[in-house]
Design an enzyme around this catalytic site. Structure first.
Site, PDB file in Angstrom:
ATOM      1  N   GLY A  55       0.831  -1.197   0.000  1.00 54.41           N
ATOM      2  CA  GLY A  55       0.000   0.000   0.000  1.00 54.41           C
ATOM      3  C   GLY A  55       0.862   1.242   0.000  1.00 54.41           C
ATOM      4  O   GLY A  55       2.018   1.215  -0.433  1.00 54.41           O
ATOM      5  N   CYS A  56       0.333   2.338   0.488  1.00 56.45           N
ATOM      6  CA  CYS A  56       1.066   3.605   0.501  1.00 56.45           C
ATOM      7  C   CYS A  56       2.376   3.459   1.283  1.00 56.45           C
ATOM      8  O   CYS A  56       2.377   3.018   2.434  1.00 56.45           O
ATOM      9  CB  CYS A  56       0.202   4.696   1.126  1.00 56.45           C
ATOM     10  N   PHE A  57       3.484   3.858   0.652  1.00 56.72           N
ATOM     11  CA  PHE A  57       4.771   3.669   1.330  1.00 56.72           C
ATOM     12  C   PHE A  57       4.958   4.602   2.516  1.00 56.72           C
ATOM     13  O   PHE A  57       5.846   4.389   3.338  1.00 56.72           O
ATOM     14  CB  PHE A  57       5.960   3.763   0.368  1.00 56.72           C
TER      15      PHE A  57
END
Length: 278
Positions: free
Chosen positions: A104-106
């Protein structure tokens, strides 16, 4: 011009040449450049530029490098502090290794690893795609095939690859291959990128053990793929959890609430399975 103004003008020239700068952003920068060249006062034009960028900045809708520049000219240079990427490009010592995870979002993938003993560096970036040196806009537009990921450089004398894989499972929903939580799209799909046969064997065994544990009703669909070139993300994204603490806390709180519910369901699932075996 003062040294500060010269540095700001140099930043403007670099942003004009930066292929990741959006056309509208570039037009505002070029307007300042032409006005100053024609004799306008630099500070007056810089104030005009700041005012034109402000509506997008307040909505967090500038490109990453433009966001860093905006923080500099609005008196928040600490938010644009330069992240040292030299460790990514340096050769590893014999006791060092690298792991690459996409979940997902880093922004929310860095701190959990960064806080572990034995971690040398955690770098946000893009991997698994087909375009050289992708920009954030290209990746989130799903034009390049890349996913947001983190590269972890670690000391094998202190922490093992298997420990990092186990932590990775705790940070994601392994049953969702279309994104993670509120982050939807192929660029948010969870992946373990393995660098050699040893990492592949460890990742596969860990995935099989998770599937056999009965924690999840749905199949474990997180991919295990050969590592490809890892492209570090723009400076704005590096150590986001440190530079944008309040915004990060809001995102992480939502993520943790989702995972807490999922972990509770896993416990109930295991409890039900034990009950049925009695």
């Amino acid at each position: 011009m003062t040294p500060v103004q010269e540095a700001q003008l140099n930043d403007i020239y670099n942003l004009i040449l930066n292929p990741a700068t959006r056309d509208w952003e570039r037009a505002q920068l070029v307007k300042l450049k032409k006005a100053v060249a024609a004799g306008a006062t630099f500070n007056t034009e810089l104030a005009r530029l700041e005012a034109s960028l402000r509506p997008l900045a307040l909505r967090n809708n500038l490109t990453p490098d433009m966001t860093d520049f905006y923080h500099k000219i609005t008196g928040e240079p600490e938010l644009a502090a330069k992240f040292d990427l030299s460790r990514h490009y340096a050769a590893d010592q014999p006791y060092e290794a690298r792991a690459i995870f996409a979940g997902g979002c880093f922004w929310c993938m860095v701190e959990p690893f960064d806080a572990r003993p034995g971690i040398i560096a955690v770098i946000s970036g893009y991997t698994g795609g087909h375009t050289e040196n992708p920009s954030y806009d290209q990746v989130i537009g799903q034009y390049t095939g890349h996913v947001e990921a983190v590269e972890i450089i670690f000391d094998q004398r202190i922490v093992k690859y298997a420990d990092l894989v186990n932590l990775f499972w705790q940070l994601i929903d392994p049953t969702d291959d279309q994104g993670q939580m509120n982050d939807r799209g192929s660029h948010y799909r969870p992946v373990i990128f393995v660098r050699d046969q040893q990492q592949q064997a460890i990742a596969m065994a860990s995935k099989q053990a998770l599937a056999a544990s009965g924690k999840y009703k749905k199949p474990i669909v997180t991919a295990i793929e050969p590592a490809q070139k890892f492209w570090p993300a723009e400076n704005f994204h590096q150590e986001f959890y440190k530079k944008n603490r309040q915004r990060y806390k809001r995102l992480e709180r939502t993520r943790q609430q989702y995972l807490a519910v999922q972990h509770l369901r896993s416990k109930l699932q295991l409890g039900w399975q034990r009950f049925k075996r009695k």
